[in-house]
Design a protein around this motif. Sequence first.
Motif, short mmCIF file in Angstrom:
data_model
loop_
_atom_site.label_atom_id
_atom_site.label_comp_id
_atom_site.label_asym_id
_atom_site.label_seq_id
_atom_site.Cartn_x
_atom_site.Cartn_y
_atom_site.Cartn_z
N ILE A 61 0.89 -1.57 -0.07
CA ILE A 61 -0.04 -0.20 0.04
C ILE A 61 0.98 1.70 -0.14
N ASP A 76 -2.13 5.55 3.93
CA ASP A 76 -2.93 5.05 4.40
C ASP A 76 -4.05 5.98 5.53
N ILE A 133 0.07 -8.01 3.65
CA ILE A 133 0.91 -6.72 3.52
C ILE A 133 1.72 -6.95 3.56
N ILE A 190 4.44 -0.71 3.60
CA ILE A 190 3.69 0.36 3.32
C ILE A 190 4.82 1.72 2.80
N ASN A 243 5.33 5.32 1.96
CA ASN A 243 4.96 6.49 2.54
C ASN A 243 5.26 8.03 1.51
N ASN A 247 -0.23 5.17 10.20
CA ASN A 247 1.02 4.24 9.84
C ASN A 247 1.52 3.19 11.47
N PHE A 293 -0.83 0.03 11.00
CA PHE A 293 -0.31 -0.95 9.49
C PHE A 293 1.72 -1.57 10.06
N ILE A 344 7.09 -0.27 6.55
CA ILE A 344 6.91 1.26 6.69
C ILE A 344 8.84 1.92 5.74
#
Length: 293
Positions: free
Chosen positions: A58, A61, A82, A85, A87, A98, A101, A107
């Motif tokens: 993803i 978020d 998942i 992530i 950003n 954040n 997830f 991340i």
Amino acid sequence: MKRLFAFAAAMFVTAAFAQQQDFSKVEIKVQKVQGTVYMLTGAGGNIGVCVGDDGIVIVDDEFAPLAPKIKDALKSISTKPIKFIINTHFHGDHTGSNEIFGHDAPIIAHDNARTRLAAGSTTMGRATPPAPKGALPVITFNDTTTVHVNGEDIKAVHFPHGHTDGDAVIFFTKSNVVHMGDDLFFAQFPFVDLDNGGSVRGLIKNLEAIMPMIDDNTKLIAGHGALSDKKALNEWINMLKGTVAIENEAIQKGKTLEQIKAEKTLVAWSNWDQGFMTLEKYEEQLYKELTKK
């Protein structure tokens, strides 16, 4: 109400402000983009989703109260876990979930995005406290990084001093989709975070560099607004260049901000007044940047 929602959707949004919103009424909508990529829209920055045999990636978020709804939307696309992530920048309407997830997957973000999340920030006089440790990116990069999953080479590229100083534009190279983050506000004036390294002129430079990297079949996920394409991006660049040129000309003639507003200097672009950044606020933003020593 439209302006209030646009404020929540188009800006950094502090946790205190986010807590005032009724997220129970927000619906997370799923839209297939092309290839392996989907787009989720709710309240906050648009979410990019890549699905395949390896799992889910993803991009951004939204807000923490929406995390359960986002997870349900993801399950409607794929039952895979998942994996990553990413950003696009540090603002809370893109990183609010954040910490939630981050329990599921690492991340990834630009160095400056992590720095500003960790330290806290102030934008237009509104302070955002440091993010908790669990919300911080654990993998950062300076220029580019690539995630190889689902048959995709998902390439995150840093473009300096655009919306902020920590922006990453995400290229799904196989699917020919690009998540622009807040380097693109579809059909509206941009909010540029001048307090945290952003620049309208820098944004224009970055967007002009991206243009030859995409084609007429590329789908663009804007940070806010509808799914976009190269033609719409070119129109947005022309708006930015035109407004900067006209307002700078007025400034060089010695016009004050009040005179620029009174003389309706940017009235030819009033149709772009569709979001948080009204024509008046956009004039103020430009004036602040163009008169900065």
